[in-house]
Design an enzyme around this catalytic site. Structure first.
Site, short mmCIF file in Angstrom:
data_model
loop_
_atom_site.label_atom_id
_atom_site.label_comp_id
_atom_site.label_asym_id
_atom_site.label_seq_id
_atom_site.Cartn_x
_atom_site.Cartn_y
_atom_site.Cartn_z
N GLY A 180 0.80 -1.22 0.00
CA GLY A 180 0.00 0.00 0.00
C GLY A 180 0.83 1.27 0.00
N THR A 184 3.69 0.25 -6.88
CA THR A 184 3.21 0.00 -8.23
C THR A 184 2.84 1.31 -8.93
OG1 THR A 184 2.44 -2.14 -7.50
CG2 THR A 184 1.53 -1.32 -9.57
N ASN A 242 -4.51 -2.78 0.99
CA ASN A 242 -4.43 -2.05 -0.28
C ASN A 242 -5.55 -2.52 -1.21
OD1 ASN A 242 -3.74 -0.94 -2.73
ND2 ASN A 242 -1.63 -1.69 -2.75
N SER A 245 -3.79 -4.31 -4.49
CA SER A 245 -2.50 -4.87 -4.08
C SER A 245 -1.94 -5.83 -5.13
CB SER A 245 -2.70 -5.61 -2.76
OG SER A 245 -1.48 -6.10 -2.28
N SER A 246 -0.66 -5.65 -5.45
CA SER A 246 0.00 -6.57 -6.38
C SER A 246 0.25 -7.87 -5.65
CB SER A 246 1.35 -6.03 -6.83
OG SER A 246 1.30 -4.65 -7.08
N GLY A 469 4.56 -5.97 -1.55
CA GLY A 469 5.15 -5.34 -0.38
C GLY A 469 4.98 -6.13 0.90
N GLU A 471 3.94 -7.35 4.44
CA GLU A 471 2.61 -7.27 5.05
C GLU A 471 2.50 -8.14 6.28
OE1 GLU A 471 0.28 -8.05 1.61
OE2 GLU A 471 0.80 -10.15 1.55
#
Ligand SMILES: Nc1ncnc2c1ncn2[C@@H]1O[C@H](COP(=O)(O)OP(=O)(O)OP(=O)(O)O)[C@@H](O)[C@H]1O
Ligand SMILES: *[C@@H]1O[C@H](CO)[C@@H](O)[C@H](O)[C@H]1NC(C)=O
Ligand SMILES: *[C@@H]1O[C@H](CO)[C@@H](O)[C@H](O)[C@H]1NC(C)=O
Ligand SMILES: *[C@@H]1O[C@H](CO)[C@@H](O)[C@H](O)[C@H]1NC(C)=O
Ligand SMILES: *[C@@H]1O[C@H](CO)[C@@H](O)[C@H](O)[C@H]1NC(C)=O
Ligand SMILES: *[C@@H]1O[C@H](CO)[C@@H](O)[C@H](O)[C@H]1NC(C)=O
Ligand SMILES: *[C@@H]1O[C@H](CO)[C@@H](O)[C@H](O)[C@H]1NC(C)=O
Ligand SMILES: [Mg+2]
Length: 613
Positions: A180, A184, A242, A245-246, A469, A471
């Site tokens: 978040g 990206t 997020n 989120s990726s 990221g 987490e």
């Protein structure tokens, strides 16, 4: 410096503070002996004024108005007002946690989200669209030195571009931060910037080199930018951290020729979170694409895919949230579909892709039951199986047989193997996860092919790394361990690269310097996970031991490491059976840097055993 024209740009106020503000900031009274920072429960640090000093005790009045007495070592120096909202924190007279945080906070309050810290750039997520990524802002930064312009990702990017051309070396940018933080979003801006720079180089040389897709000219630069909607539809999902989120990592390389013109691009991807395809935690969603397909952008599509139940009835994608505030899946699907076209996916390929998504949704609703007094499962109704099979283009009977009585090779002979209910459920889940990850791989491969424009030589590249990221959830799955492990390894690489190499250079040049061991505290934990007899190798081993369970693994880990490794801890009573590790985490909250982060706090990384509840 005269910024005359720049000041008229609507984005400028978000890049450079006004002269009036700067003067106001700098006129504040200051006394280096009195003005300091002290710890504060709410804000981290708060300003204070020293009123008395006695031995190692200091008495102060905090900005909140109360009097406090503290140990001297807890008090941190404050910088003179000329450093208020400084653009480069390496200039600060006093480089301490309080000053760094104060500087970032006061810049953020003025919506100045980029700040340099020596060689790297720190970004704070503004959570609102600022007009600082426009073409006109991009043009301001092209060809300028970093010191000539306010901090911006574009300046870092432009420097990479120039270094590439001048030093004839490939360049890479590492973007890190917790989930978040904005990795990206910033990656997309970097890519768009290089596409714009590459294109302007083309104009300068005369003649746009465009790909003819029939209707309108599409440039390679457009195609590079359009990989985002496709990869994000299939690789991003809502998490509690997020909305976008990726759930995979990617390394995008843009190749240039000697003249600095964009030659081609390729994408490497890592660790797609597969479990999400069949399981979602509360507050989360499956991958965006499923809900996009279900939107009304293509009204006929649901019929063609035989998706005739409401989406809430499809178990694989409906375990938690179905919509996201602020995201319109209809509009997003339109973007995905257009991006597919620009990337030269044919109508048939698109449709095949959607059919596979639909097949997975149907698969999640297939029902099986156990034959009485037998360890053998059989279908309990075949409606959904019919639909899934139709999507796969196979016969329903063959499909069911493969799940309930798979043929396996024993020696040289093929035999049918019985499967109980649990085994069939595992197989269905595994098949959906496996298929999804192969579809994703296929998408990236197709993008690679489209973005590999033959003809130009690939002399250099600039790579941008954007991973999933760090987490910490209430319940951390097996995949969180890998996400966090990768983040720690990268942080370690970064620390080593930036600080250790820098210090070695000082040593070579004979500069007096006390060697500082930055971030090596991470190393022990990384080794606990990856070294021989570490967690990964013990897990690998346990996987081939017959009848091994989570518990046998946990026992072996405890025997091997408890009391011997500083980062290894036994779980508390309430969390019996679940191992925990403590690990110093160097990722700063909600911060994303093009190349770094500072600070360090103790956090916990997730259970290493897959759920044993
Ligand atoms: N520079 C920015 N301007 C405007 N909004 C932003 C910016 N950066 C981030 N955001 C907002 O924050 C959200 C999260 O950012 P992003 O998806 O880039 O995070 P991330 O670091 O990639 O996280 P993850 O590790 O979960 O993929 C975005 O969807 C966007 O709404
Ligand atoms: C910060 O340091 C750099 C390099 O040492 C220098 O060029 C720049 O002027 C300094 N900026 C400020 C605001 O002091
Ligand atoms: C840069 O990358 C290219 C591949 O794009 C490679 O052929 C070349 O050797 C690399 N150059 C250097 C200096 O490492
Ligand atoms: C998520 O990413 C997609 C694809 O880039 C984008 O269209 C969408 O606006 C993003 N959503 C949010 C909430 O930022
Ligand atoms: C998701 O988006 C909504 C609406 O924009 C916002 O209120 C919420 O805070 C976001 N959630 C996260 C985790 O970013
Ligand atoms: C989503 O976008 C579509 C097309 O722009 C629009 O018709 C629809 O009303 C929107 N839905 C919501 C919930 O805003
Ligand atoms: C895409 O191309 C890159 C570079 O050639 C390669 O490393 C990567 O594995 C490719 N990805 C896929 C999915 O084929
Ligand atoms: Mg991301």
């Amino acid at each position: 410096m005269a910024f005359g024209d720049h000041e008229k740009d609507p984005g400028w106020q978000y890049l450079k503070q006004s002269r009036e503000q700067m003067l106001a900031d700098q006129s504040k009274p200051y006394d280096s002996k009195k003005n300091v920072w002290i710890p504060d429960a709410e804000d981290g640090y708060v300003a204070a004024e020293v009123t008395a000093t006695k031995g190692d005790q200091v008495t102060l009045v905090s900005a909140r108005g109360n009097e406090v007495t503290l140990k001297k070592e807890l008090v941190q120096e404050m910088n003179p007002p000329k450093f208020e909202k400084t653009e480069d924190m390496s200039n600060l007279s006093f480089l301490n946690d309080a000053s760094v945080l104060h500087n970032l906070r006061s810049r953020y309050a003025a919506m100045l989200i980029y700040t340099y810290s020596g060689l790297f750039c720190v970004v704070i997520n503004p959570y609102k669209r600022l007009p600082i990524y426009t073409d006109s802002v991009a043009r301001m930064f092209m060809g300028k030195r970093r010191t000539e312009m306010p901090p911006h990702l574009f300046a870092v990017s432009d420097q990479a571009y120039r270094n590439m051309l001048q030093d004839h070396e490939n360049q890479s940018m590492l973007i890190t931060g917790e989930s978040g933080a904005g990795k990206t979003e910033n990656t997309k801006k970097v890519i768009a910037y290089f596409a714009a720079v590459g294109a302007s180089q083309q104009e300068a040389e005369g003649g746009p080199a465009a790909v003819d897709t029939g209707e309108k000219k599409v440039t390679l630069e457009d195609q590079i930018v359009q990989t985002n909607p496709v990869l994000e539809a299939f690789g991003n999902a809502k998490t509690v951290r997020n909305n976008n989120s990726s759930r995979f990592g990617k390394f995008i390389r843009i190749h240039f020729n000697k003249a600095g013109r964009v030659a081609s691009c390729d994408i490497e991807h890592y660790l797609l979170e597969k479990s999400r395809v069949i399981r979602q935690a509360p507050g989360e969603r499956c991958y965006h694409i499923f809900y996009q397909i279900y939107s009304d952008f293509k009204p006929q599509l649901k019929k063609d895919l035989q998706l005739d139940l409401p989406i809430s009835e499809y178990w694989f994608v409906a375990q938690a949230e179905l919509t996201i505030d602020g995201i319109n899946d209809t509009e997003e699907f339109q973007l995905t579909d257009e991006a597919f076209t620009i990337l030269k996916f044919s109508e048939e390929e698109k449709m095949d892709c959607y059919r596979l998504m639909s097949a997975m949704m149907h698969m999640g609703n297939m029902k099986f039951k156990q034959r009485p007094r037998e360890e053998q499962a059989e279908p309990d109704g075949v409606d959904e199986a019919e639909k899934a099979a139709a999507m796969y283009g196979i016969a329903q009977e063959d499909f069911m047989k493969a799940l309930t009585k798979p043929r396996v090779k024993v020696g040289t002979e093929w035999v049918s193997k019985g499967q109980n209910l649990e085994q069939v459920h595992w197989a269905v889940g595994a098949m959906a996860k496996g298929l999804y990850s192969r579809v994703f791989n296929w998408l990236v491969k197709k993008c690679n092919v489209t973005l590999d424009q033959k003809g130009y030589s690939r002399d250099y590249f600039i790579g941008v790394l954007d991973i999933a990221g760090f987490e910490i959830f209430d319940f951390n799955s097996f995949e969180q361990l890998w996400i966090n492990f990768v983040n720690e390894k990268l942080q370690q690489f970064f620390n080593h690269h930036m600080f250790v190499l820098e210090q070695e250079e000082y040593a070579r040049e004979g500069i007096q310097w006390t060697f500082i061991d930055f971030g090596l505290d991470l190393q022990a934990c990384i080794e606990l996970i990856e070294k021989p007899l570490g967690i990964i190798s013990m897990l690998d081993e346990e996987c081939i031991v017959p009848k091994a369970t989570d518990l046998t693994l946990a026992q072996k880990l405890v025997e091997q490491h408890l009391g011997k490794h500083p980062n290894f801890e036994k779980p508390s009573r309430q969390r019996a059976n679940r191992l925990r590790l403590t690990l110093p985490c160097a990722t700063m909250p909600a911060l994303s840097a093009t190349t770094a982060s500072t600070g360090s706090r103790r956090t916990r990384i997730p259970s290493t055993t897959p759920s044993s509840r």
